[in-house]
Design an enzyme around this catalytic site. Sequence first.
Site, PDB file in Angstrom:
ATOM      1  CE  LYS A   1      73.760  38.108  -4.887  1.00  0.00           C
ATOM      2  NZ  LYS A   1      72.358  38.354  -5.355  1.00  0.00           N
TER       3      LYS A   1
ATOM      4  CB  ALA B   1      70.031  37.491  -2.271  1.00  0.00           C
TER       5      ALA B   1
HETATM    6  P1  FAD Z   1      55.036  41.294   1.452  1.00  0.00           P
HETATM    7  O1  FAD Z   1      56.189  41.014   2.211  1.00  0.00           O
HETATM    8  O2  FAD Z   1      53.800  40.219   1.256  1.00  0.00           O
HETATM    9  O3  FAD Z   1      54.143  42.320   2.121  1.00  0.00           O
HETATM   10  C1  FAD Z   1      52.508  42.536   2.206  1.00  0.00           C
HETATM   11  C2  FAD Z   1      52.224  43.716   3.179  1.00  0.00           C
HETATM   12  O4  FAD Z   1      50.750  43.901   2.961  1.00  0.00           O
HETATM   13  C3  FAD Z   1      52.205  42.982   4.567  1.00  0.00           C
HETATM   14  O5  FAD Z   1      52.830  44.197   5.604  1.00  0.00           O
HETATM   15  C4  FAD Z   1      51.029  42.624   4.568  1.00  0.00           C
HETATM   16  O6  FAD Z   1      50.436  42.908   6.236  1.00  0.00           O
HETATM   17  C5  FAD Z   1      50.313  43.807   3.990  1.00  0.00           C
HETATM   18  N1  FAD Z   1      48.764  43.377   3.784  1.00  0.00           N
HETATM   19  C6  FAD Z   1      48.305  42.453   2.673  1.00  0.00           C
HETATM   20  N2  FAD Z   1      46.994  42.449   2.772  1.00  0.00           N
HETATM   21  C7  FAD Z   1      46.268  43.566   3.863  1.00  0.00           C
HETATM   22  C8  FAD Z   1      45.336  43.843   4.365  1.00  0.00           C
HETATM   23  N3  FAD Z   1      44.183  43.344   3.884  1.00  0.00           N
HETATM   24  N4  FAD Z   1      45.314  44.841   5.267  1.00  0.00           N
HETATM   25  C9  FAD Z   1      46.385  45.603   5.803  1.00  0.00           C
HETATM   26  N5  FAD Z   1      47.618  45.051   5.195  1.00  0.00           N
HETATM   27  C10 FAD Z   1      47.814  44.105   4.266  1.00  0.00           C
HETATM   28  N6  FAD Z   1      63.622  39.584  -3.519  1.00  0.00           N
HETATM   29  C11 FAD Z   1      64.904  39.948  -3.996  1.00  0.00           C
HETATM   30  O7  FAD Z   1      65.026  41.064  -4.032  1.00  0.00           O
HETATM   31  N7  FAD Z   1      65.856  39.141  -3.269  1.00  0.00           N
HETATM   32  C12 FAD Z   1      65.270  37.911  -2.990  1.00  0.00           C
HETATM   33  O8  FAD Z   1      66.580  36.799  -2.804  1.00  0.00           O
HETATM   34  C13 FAD Z   1      64.444  37.312  -2.819  1.00  0.00           C
HETATM   35  N8  FAD Z   1      63.848  35.911  -2.765  1.00  0.00           N
HETATM   36  C14 FAD Z   1      62.531  35.622  -2.830  1.00  0.00           C
HETATM   37  C15 FAD Z   1      62.205  34.185  -2.802  1.00  0.00           C
HETATM   38  C16 FAD Z   1      60.765  34.013  -2.972  1.00  0.00           C
HETATM   39  C17 FAD Z   1      60.407  32.632  -2.709  1.00  0.00           C
HETATM   40  C18 FAD Z   1      59.687  34.935  -2.989  1.00  0.00           C
HETATM   41  C19 FAD Z   1      58.518  34.360  -3.176  1.00  0.00           C
HETATM   42  C20 FAD Z   1      60.294  36.189  -3.214  1.00  0.00           C
HETATM   43  C21 FAD Z   1      61.448  36.616  -3.040  1.00  0.00           C
HETATM   44  N9  FAD Z   1      61.859  37.990  -3.299  1.00  0.00           N
HETATM   45  C22 FAD Z   1      63.191  38.247  -3.397  1.00  0.00           C
HETATM   46  C23 FAD Z   1      60.845  39.110  -3.437  1.00  0.00           C
HETATM   47  C24 FAD Z   1      60.840  39.622  -1.940  1.00  0.00           C
HETATM   48  O9  FAD Z   1      60.487  38.808  -0.966  1.00  0.00           O
HETATM   49  C25 FAD Z   1      59.826  40.585  -2.115  1.00  0.00           C
HETATM   50  O10 FAD Z   1      59.877  41.542  -3.286  1.00  0.00           O
HETATM   51  C26 FAD Z   1      59.734  41.670  -0.932  1.00  0.00           C
HETATM   52  O11 FAD Z   1      59.764  41.009   0.384  1.00  0.00           O
HETATM   53  C27 FAD Z   1      58.631  42.751  -0.824  1.00  0.00           C
HETATM   54  O12 FAD Z   1      57.504  41.899  -0.663  1.00  0.00           O
HETATM   55  P2  FAD Z   1      56.277  43.051  -0.428  1.00  0.00           P
HETATM   56  O13 FAD Z   1      56.671  43.884   0.658  1.00  0.00           O
HETATM   57  O14 FAD Z   1      55.860  43.376  -1.851  1.00  0.00           O
HETATM   58  O15 FAD Z   1      55.103  41.783  -0.045  1.00  0.00           O
END
Ligand code: FAD
Length: 502
Positions: A82, A54
Amino acid sequence: MQASSDRIQRIVIVGGGTAGWMSAAYLARRLSHLPVAITVVDSAQIGTIGVGEATVPAIRDFLAAVELGEPDVLAATDGTIKYGIRFEGWGGEGHGFFHPFGLYGVPAGGIAFHQYWLKLRASGHELPLGDYCLATQLAERGLFLPPSTQPGSDLGVFNFALHFDATRFAHLLRRLSLANGVAHVDGRIVDVDRDSRGVGAVRLADGRSIEGDLWIDCSGFRSLLLGEAMAVPYVDWRRWLPCDRAIAIPCRGTHVHRPFTTATAHRAGWRWHIPLQHRVGNGIVYASEHLSDEAAETTLRAALEGEALAEPNRLRFTTGHRARFWAGNVVGVGLAGGFLEPLESTSIVLVQSALERLVALFPDRDCDPRLAAAYNRQSVLEFERIRDFLLLHYWANGRTGEPFWEAMRAVELPDALAERIDAWRAGGLFVRREWDTFQDPSWLSLYAGFDLLPDRTSPIADQMEARDLLIAFSRMRDAIERAAGAAEPHAAFLARHRPRAA
Ligand code: FAD
């Protein structure tokens, strides 16, 4: 003047989740005039968090910046519109209110609408606030109408955001980034080489090494570069936002065309309902001190409106942020920088503003600490403002007989939030601060939703008689009716755009 050798030439983004591919897509566009190579390193083995479906209306600016059309995004991600969030049970069982992406009413004689609404309410007129907001009406009736882009139009007083399948959204951005020249390396980072500027290179499990000038840490909660390699400590906000776990289970849906998110309170947190075209995203957010994992899962399963489509995705988190979002030549974006729980869907917009800020303060290879200091100051303020808005939802709750909610009502508020509430109580005033994500109408929806009313009505609202006000209010309702009458069903809008995008 900087020599060209001092300029950043290699940006490495660590992580290929939503934050990583948003960073790649955005930087590839915004820096396209510079000789900068952008590489994303991620690990298919590790995967992504798999939630985050969302958004808030600012997502539309992001899509425009990376030149993605909204209908195309809706089609590629099975997304929906939304108009806001429906809160159920926060003021007590059976009590609900809507936080819309739009304005309420129109001002008269230079006086804000809500002052007149408060005056009429105080004199015994029960006028539901949502009747004066087009976004709320469209949401409740399952309609879609795009906001007008004509300056001064009555129909421009609202906006919309998107719901989308998070995995498909990341894939879409990945395809776009690769088409725009971003390189992708699939490999697990097992070691980080530090140098005098911060991080010099990362080593992969297969022996490869990748060097960079500027590192965007999008490695998720692990915060591989910022938290681990640069040892930037975490600022823990659980005393204000104590929910620390979530379970997500997608299911088949019967309410997939609701153009809004629903956030339903339960005895130790809340549940989300995010309608997509092909399924519903569901999740339960809870404080582990007050609810066991088993009880949380049972509560979530009992609320699913259709067959579960996947195994539960169990998540643990600590609300807060890294003490510095930018340290040396490392910038933490997404979960690697911090996390405010998902109550108002703010993580993706925080990724977006982090990227805008980074481009505005774009450094040379030396990463001038003054740029990092400005970046960090702005980022912390933005996080604090959202934290306070989220905390208001919990602190103002009207639930009784549940230790979690009793404890939330007794939380000591941060000074900045206490000041906002005091100003509201003293005369219906809004406090506006730099880096606010949520503006006056959002605060109004919460104050009114929780029946948190000022101690007195403002004398400035006395300039209009109640009789004249009631006529003006009735005209506003008529205008909203006419506008809603021109809208089409949300389901029809989605169906109409699918073939074009396909
Ligand atoms: P991740 O998706 O965890 O990506 C991490 C990346 O790093 C992956 O590609 C992984 O492979 C890589 N990586 C990690 N370690 C290594 C390694 N050693 N070597 C190589 N690669 C590595 N946000 C919203 O805006 N709206 C919502 O409705 C919402 N709902 C959520 C609900 C929950 C319960 C949670 C916990 C979060 C929610 N969020 C929401 C937040 C949202 O999910 C994240 O901000 C968004 O998905 C970005 O995540 P990210 O890319 O930072 O991390």
